[in-house]
Write a protein that holds these residues in place. Structure first.
Motif, PDB file in Angstrom:
ATOM      1  N   ASP A 150      -2.457  -0.565 -18.156  1.00  8.57           N
ATOM      2  CA  ASP A 150      -1.936  -1.739 -17.440  1.00  8.57           C
ATOM      3  C   ASP A 150      -1.903  -1.441 -15.950  1.00  8.57           C
ATOM      4  N   ALA A 151      -2.165  -2.445 -15.138  1.00  9.77           N
ATOM      5  CA  ALA A 151      -2.072  -2.224 -13.692  1.00  9.77           C
ATOM      6  C   ALA A 151      -1.549  -3.475 -13.006  1.00  9.77           C
ATOM      7  N   SER A 152      -0.561  -3.281 -12.116  1.00 11.77           N
ATOM      8  CA  SER A 152      -0.102  -4.393 -11.285  1.00 11.77           C
ATOM      9  C   SER A 152      -0.797  -4.292  -9.931  1.00 11.77           C
ATOM     10  N   ILE A 153      -0.686  -5.341  -9.143  1.00 13.14           N
ATOM     11  CA  ILE A 153      -1.364  -5.356  -7.839  1.00 13.14           C
ATOM     12  C   ILE A 153      -0.834  -4.239  -6.935  1.00 13.14           C
ATOM     13  N   LEU A 154       0.509  -4.065  -6.937  1.00 13.58           N
ATOM     14  CA  LEU A 154       1.102  -3.021  -6.090  1.00 13.58           C
ATOM     15  C   LEU A 154       0.616  -1.640  -6.508  1.00 13.58           C
ATOM     16  N   GLN A 155       0.631  -1.379  -7.834  1.00 13.89           N
ATOM     17  CA  GLN A 155       0.161  -0.074  -8.336  1.00 13.89           C
ATOM     18  C   GLN A 155      -1.279   0.169  -7.905  1.00 13.89           C
ATOM     19  N   THR A 156      -2.117  -0.884  -8.075  1.00 14.57           N
ATOM     20  CA  THR A 156      -3.535  -0.744  -7.747  1.00 14.57           C
ATOM     21  C   THR A 156      -3.724  -0.455  -6.266  1.00 14.57           C
ATOM     22  N   ALA A 157      -2.973  -1.185  -5.418  1.00 17.79           N
ATOM     23  CA  ALA A 157      -3.149  -1.017  -3.978  1.00 17.79           C
ATOM     24  C   ALA A 157      -2.751   0.390  -3.530  1.00 17.79           C
ATOM     25  N   LEU A 158      -1.750   0.972  -4.226  1.00 23.94           N
ATOM     26  CA  LEU A 158      -1.263   2.280  -3.794  1.00 23.94           C
ATOM     27  C   LEU A 158      -1.944   3.437  -4.538  1.00 23.94           C
ATOM     28  N   ALA A 159      -2.834   3.093  -5.485  1.00 23.77           N
ATOM     29  CA  ALA A 159      -3.425   4.149  -6.323  1.00 23.77           C
ATOM     30  C   ALA A 159      -4.605   4.837  -5.659  1.00 23.77           C
ATOM     31  N   PHE A 160      -5.265   4.173  -4.700  1.00 22.57           N
ATOM     32  CA  PHE A 160      -6.479   4.750  -4.121  1.00 22.57           C
ATOM     33  C   PHE A 160      -6.163   5.751  -3.016  1.00 22.57           C
ATOM     34  N   SER A 161      -7.140   6.626  -2.746  1.00 23.09           N
ATOM     35  CA  SER A 161      -6.991   7.525  -1.601  1.00 23.09           C
ATOM     36  C   SER A 161      -8.266   7.451  -0.764  1.00 23.09           C
ATOM     37  N   GLY A 162      -8.194   7.986   0.453  1.00 28.78           N
ATOM     38  CA  GLY A 162      -9.367   7.986   1.329  1.00 28.78           C
ATOM     39  C   GLY A 162      -9.671   6.592   1.847  1.00 28.78           C
ATOM     40  N   SER A 163     -10.984   6.283   2.036  1.00 30.17           N
ATOM     41  CA  SER A 163     -11.355   5.012   2.659  1.00 30.17           C
ATOM     42  C   SER A 163     -11.012   3.843   1.741  1.00 30.17           C
ATOM     43  N   LEU A 164     -10.998   4.079   0.419  1.00 31.95           N
ATOM     44  CA  LEU A 164     -10.641   3.000  -0.504  1.00 31.95           C
ATOM     45  C   LEU A 164      -9.190   2.568  -0.333  1.00 31.95           C
ATOM     46  N   SER A 165      -8.318   3.513   0.111  1.00 29.45           N
ATOM     47  CA  SER A 165      -6.916   3.140   0.282  1.00 29.45           C
ATOM     48  C   SER A 165      -6.779   2.134   1.420  1.00 29.45           C
ATOM     49  N   LEU A 166      -7.620   2.279   2.462  1.00 29.00           N
ATOM     50  CA  LEU A 166      -7.607   1.305   3.563  1.00 29.00           C
ATOM     51  C   LEU A 166      -7.974  -0.075   3.033  1.00 29.00           C
ATOM     52  N   LEU A 167      -9.027  -0.104   2.200  1.00 39.60           N
ATOM     53  CA  LEU A 167      -9.494  -1.371   1.643  1.00 39.60           C
ATOM     54  C   LEU A 167      -8.416  -2.008   0.767  1.00 39.60           C
ATOM     55  N   SER A 168      -7.773  -1.168  -0.093  1.00 44.06           N
ATOM     56  CA  SER A 168      -6.789  -1.745  -0.999  1.00 44.06           C
ATOM     57  C   SER A 168      -5.553  -2.207  -0.235  1.00 44.06           C
ATOM     58  N   LEU A 169      -5.194  -1.489   0.857  1.00 44.89           N
ATOM     59  CA  LEU A 169      -4.063  -1.951   1.667  1.00 44.89           C
ATOM     60  C   LEU A 169      -4.414  -3.261   2.373  1.00 44.89           C
ATOM     61  N   ALA A 170      -5.699  -3.392   2.811  1.00 43.76           N
ATOM     62  CA  ALA A 170      -6.128  -4.630   3.456  1.00 43.76           C
ATOM     63  C   ALA A 170      -6.036  -5.794   2.469  1.00 43.76           C
ATOM     64  N   VAL A 171      -6.456  -5.541   1.222  1.00 43.31           N
ATOM     65  CA  VAL A 171      -6.378  -6.586   0.195  1.00 43.31           C
ATOM     66  C   VAL A 171      -4.926  -7.000  -0.011  1.00 43.31           C
ATOM     67  N   LEU A 172      -4.043  -5.988  -0.124  1.00 41.08           N
ATOM     68  CA  LEU A 172      -2.615  -6.274  -0.295  1.00 41.08           C
ATOM     69  C   LEU A 172      -2.087  -7.120   0.869  1.00 41.08           C
ATOM     70  N   PHE A 173      -2.551  -6.801   2.070  1.00 45.87           N
ATOM     71  CA  PHE A 173      -2.125  -7.520   3.267  1.00 45.87           C
ATOM     72  C   PHE A 173      -2.559  -8.992   3.204  1.00 45.87           C
ATOM     73  N   PHE A 174      -3.832  -9.204   2.825  1.00 47.87           N
ATOM     74  CA  PHE A 174      -4.371 -10.567   2.834  1.00 47.87           C
ATOM     75  C   PHE A 174      -3.809 -11.424   1.706  1.00 47.87           C
ATOM     76  N   ILE A 175      -3.523 -10.810   0.538  1.00 47.12           N
ATOM     77  CA  ILE A 175      -3.105 -11.645  -0.587  1.00 47.12           C
ATOM     78  C   ILE A 175      -1.599 -11.703  -0.756  1.00 47.12           C
ATOM     79  N   VAL A 176      -0.866 -10.772  -0.135  1.00 49.85           N
ATOM     80  CA  VAL A 176       0.593 -10.776  -0.307  1.00 49.85           C
ATOM     81  C   VAL A 176       1.320 -10.939   1.024  1.00 49.85           C
ATOM     82  N   VAL A 177       1.080 -10.006   1.959  1.00 53.67           N
ATOM     83  CA  VAL A 177       1.899  -9.959   3.174  1.00 53.67           C
ATOM     84  C   VAL A 177       1.672 -11.203   4.045  1.00 53.67           C
ATOM     85  N   ILE A 178       0.410 -11.538   4.325  1.00 52.74           N
ATOM     86  CA  ILE A 178       0.142 -12.680   5.209  1.00 52.74           C
ATOM     87  C   ILE A 178       0.603 -14.003   4.589  1.00 52.74           C
TER      88      ILE A 178
END
Ligand SMILES: [Zn+2]
Length: 217
Positions: free
Chosen positions: A94-122
């Motif tokens: 099982d995976a939630s959006i928050l878990q997924t966004a925080l699960a990556f490392s390296g350049s993918l973590s930037l991408l997943s944080l950007a996704v979190l920003f666009f779909i949740v924070v903004i």
């Protein structure tokens, strides 16, 4: 002339000497009109590109606040519940959006944080600003401090608020993925499906001209 409002267009490049406050420009094609009298349940539509210019509705402010609060609650819920569960070769995850966004490392973590920003924070910032601007208006109070700046920022964030685009993208990706693994949509996926409808409804209900007008007083 299109729609119920009595629109008089000025051709592009024509000069007009008058009060700028009596003019409205089409946000899509820049054609300038003198502001018509539009009553509740009427709409003024651009004669050239059919963009809705003015569509005042009684009680739209209260409905907008109700919709915005609903969307805010759903976004928070969508972060907390599992988005999907994937199973292959007897293993399930099982995976939630928050878990997924925080699960990556390296350049993918930037991408997943950007996704979190666009779909949740903004979207959360945008809707909070909208509620802040509309709350005094519906109670016939003077606008809140910096309400014009808050509404301008909320409007500037519209193209960056991508919760509904994310939902459609996920639907496409998951249909492709379902060939390789058992994909079960979690509660958050259905919440996003509802969000798509509510975000469109919020946009349809909002008469930006009426909001700007009430912020002038
Ligand atoms: Zn137009």
């Amino acid at each position: 002339m299109v729609g119920n409002g009595d629109l008089t267009g000025f051709p592009t490049g024509a000069s007009f000497e008058g009060d700028l406050a009596d003019l409205i420009a089409c946000p899509s094609c820049d054609l300038v009109y003198s502001i018509p009298d539009v009553t509740s349940h009427e709409r003024a539509v651009c004669a050239r590109c059919h963009t809705i210019l003015i569509s005042p509705r009684r009680k739209a402010g209260k409905q907008l606040i109700a919709l915005s609060v609903t969307v805010l609650i759903l976004i928070v819920a969508a972060c907390a519940f599992p988005f999907l569960s994937i199973g292959a070769a007897g293993l399930h995850h099982d995976a939630s959006i928050l878990q997924t966004a925080l699960a990556f490392s390296g350049s993918l973590s930037l991408l997943s944080l950007a996704v979190l920003f666009f779909i949740v924070v903004i979207p959360v910032i945008r809707l909070s600003l909208l509620i802040y601007v509309l709350a005094p208006i519906i109670r016939d109070r003077p606008p809140a401090p910096l309400a014009r700046q808050a509404f301008a920022l909320s409007e500037a964030l519209v193209p960056w608020s991508m919760a509904e685009i994310f939902a459609i993208g996920c639907a496409v990706a998951l249909v492709k993925l379902s060939d390789m693994a058992d994909v079960v949509y979690g509660p958050a996926a259905w919440i996003f499906a509802v969000l798509v409808v509510l975000v469109v409804a919020t946009d349809r209900l909002m008469c930006r001209y009426s909001i700007w007008k009430s912020l002038e007083n």
